[in-house]
Design a protein around this motif. Structure first.
Motif, mmCIF file in Angstrom:
data_model
loop_
_atom_site.group_PDB
_atom_site.id
_atom_site.type_symbol
_atom_site.label_atom_id
_atom_site.label_comp_id
_atom_site.label_asym_id
_atom_site.label_seq_id
_atom_site.Cartn_x
_atom_site.Cartn_y
_atom_site.Cartn_z
ATOM 1 N N ASP A 215 12.146 -2.961 1.506
ATOM 2 C CA ASP A 215 11.240 -3.543 0.515
ATOM 3 C C ASP A 215 11.326 -5.060 0.442
ATOM 4 O OD1 ASP A 215 9.319 -3.572 -1.491
ATOM 5 O OD2 ASP A 215 10.765 -3.247 -3.096
ATOM 6 N N ARG A 219 8.797 -5.020 4.794
ATOM 7 C CA ARG A 219 7.410 -4.828 4.357
ATOM 8 C C ARG A 219 6.563 -6.089 4.531
ATOM 9 N NH1 ARG A 219 6.251 -7.298 -0.451
ATOM 10 N NH2 ARG A 219 8.039 -7.767 -1.784
ATOM 11 N N ALA A 224 -0.984 -3.624 4.038
ATOM 12 C CA ALA A 224 -0.932 -3.089 2.679
ATOM 13 C C ALA A 224 -1.017 -1.568 2.659
ATOM 14 C CB ALA A 224 -2.051 -3.696 1.842
ATOM 15 N N SER A 225 -1.818 -1.014 3.542
ATOM 16 C CA SER A 225 -1.957 0.439 3.600
ATOM 17 C C SER A 225 -0.627 1.113 3.940
ATOM 18 C CB SER A 225 -3.023 0.822 4.634
ATOM 19 O OG SER A 225 -3.079 2.225 4.799
ATOM 20 N N VAL A 227 2.408 -0.083 3.428
ATOM 21 C CA VAL A 227 3.348 -0.234 2.320
ATOM 22 C C VAL A 227 3.003 0.722 1.185
ATOM 23 C CG1 VAL A 227 4.293 -1.831 0.608
ATOM 24 C CG2 VAL A 227 3.850 -2.619 2.932
ATOM 25 N N GLN A 228 1.715 0.936 0.936
ATOM 26 C CA GLN A 228 1.316 1.880 -0.100
ATOM 27 C C GLN A 228 1.738 3.301 0.247
ATOM 28 O OE1 GLN A 228 -2.849 0.960 -0.295
ATOM 29 N NE2 GLN A 228 -2.550 -0.793 -1.659
ATOM 30 N N ALA A 231 5.425 3.447 -0.422
ATOM 31 C CA ALA A 231 5.685 3.481 -1.865
ATOM 32 C C ALA A 231 5.364 4.838 -2.480
ATOM 33 C CB ALA A 231 4.866 2.392 -2.553
ATOM 34 N N GLY A 273 1.074 -6.515 3.494
ATOM 35 C CA GLY A 273 2.066 -5.750 2.757
ATOM 36 C C GLY A 273 3.058 -6.602 1.999
ATOM 37 N N VAL A 276 2.739 -6.415 -1.730
ATOM 38 C CA VAL A 276 2.827 -5.109 -2.384
ATOM 39 C C VAL A 276 4.291 -4.748 -2.600
ATOM 40 C CG1 VAL A 276 2.030 -2.723 -2.337
ATOM 41 C CG2 VAL A 276 0.736 -4.475 -1.108
ATOM 42 N N GLN A 277 4.915 -5.360 -3.595
ATOM 43 C CA GLN A 277 6.319 -5.068 -3.869
ATOM 44 C C GLN A 277 6.449 -3.654 -4.401
ATOM 45 O OE1 GLN A 277 8.200 -7.358 -6.992
ATOM 46 N NE2 GLN A 277 10.210 -7.187 -6.035
ATOM 47 N N ILE A 278 7.425 -2.909 -3.863
ATOM 48 C CA ILE A 278 7.597 -1.513 -4.266
ATOM 49 C C ILE A 278 8.434 -1.407 -5.531
ATOM 50 C CG2 ILE A 278 8.482 0.745 -3.549
ATOM 51 C CD1 ILE A 278 7.926 -0.116 -0.642
#
Length: 287
Positions: A215, A219, A224-225, A227-228, A231, A273, A276-278
């Motif tokens: 994370d 990442r 972004a996809s 990483v989502q 997550a 990504g 996009v912090q988890i």
């Protein structure tokens, strides 16, 4: 826990320069004496973070003191100047980097080991005392399997998935391996507090550090996809959140140091990504 078969590849951890062990008696050379040994660690480094958490879980602050090093090496060859005397005393005409982590012997002024897995095991087996059983009897094969999953299925796969020099097919295969590994761990952790036993073990230390790196470092090079999708492993990240709130884990998180180390070593391009912090690691560590 069933282990996902992993393809062969070059290990992400470099070969250690020193592999001495702490033994059970004087015949071993390095026998267990409280106060004899010292750790030299940077918690911005994954291996240093693993050892620091292990050291805290076992409550070894007085038994084996730890000296913390800066996040970034301070010598041209990528080592720490403060460690140079130890390396030079331990190997004639040593020319490599004076790198951390190091377990040193204060009696001789020399290095015992620079190999994190051995250091962690020796701390637990020789100085564990009243701390948790991090390597419980009969669990060694499970812990080794988790170590492989973390090194190959998470850390190496994440690096290859975000590597700009490889082809798209290679990156897609690496991402698939990463998601497969995380998915298996996520399903396994449903309804569990810890990974392989009813209390914390070295397997939890390995996985937690791998998730921190995923994370806070890897990442940044994923879209972004991706990483989502990572997550979406809710049980896995809930587990990471719980461990981060444990003082032996969260208090060693040097998020600024990890970021500095990453930017100093990184050769890849930042991807979507990165935004996009988890987990909010700092918040959970504070709790």
């Amino acid at each position: 826990m069933s282990v996902i078969p992993l393809t062969a590849h070059t290990p992400t951890r470099s070969e250690p320069a020193f592999r001495g062990r702490i033994g059970s008696d004087a015949r071993s050379g390095h026998y267990a004496v409280p106060g004899r040994y010292r750790l030299h660690l940077s918690t911005a480094c994954p291996d240093g973070l693993r050892i620091a958490v292990t050291h805290s879980l076992l409550g070894l602050g007085a038994v084996c003191p730890a000296s913390l090093l800066p996040a970034l090496p301070d010598t041209p060859e990528g080592g720490h100047a403060v460690l140079r005397p130890l390396y030079e005393a331990s190997a004639h005409r040593y020319t490599g980097p004076a790198a951390a982590p190091v377990l040193s012997d204060d009696w001789s002024g020399r290095i015992v080991s620079t190999h994190a897995p051995d250091i962690m095991r020796d701390l637990a087996h020789r100085f564990g005392g009243d701390g948790p059983s991090l390597y419980p009897c009969g669990a060694e094969s499970e812990i080794e399997a988790i170590e492989r999953m973390c090194a190959e299925g998470i850390e190496d796969a994440a690096q290859r998935a975000g590597r700009p020099g490889g082809g798209q097919e290679e990156r897609d295969a690496a991402l698939a391996k990463l998601l497969e590994t995380l998915g298996a761990l996520d399903r396994w952790l449903e309804g569990r507090t810890y990974l392989i036993r009813d209390e914390v073990t070295a397997a939890d230390v390995e996985l937690w550090v791998a998730l921190v790196q995923l994370d806070t470092v890897h990442r940044h090079h994923l879209d972004a996809s991706a990483v989502q999708r990572i997550a979406a492993c809710r049980a896995l990240w809930s587990y990471a959140r719980r461990l981060t709130a444990h003082p032996a884990f969260g208090r060693h998180l040097d998020l600024t140091g990890i970021a500095r180390r990453h930017h100093a070593h990184c050769r890849g391009l930042e991807a979507a990504g990165a935004a996009v912090q988890i987990l909010d690691w700092a918040q959970h560590a504070a709790h």
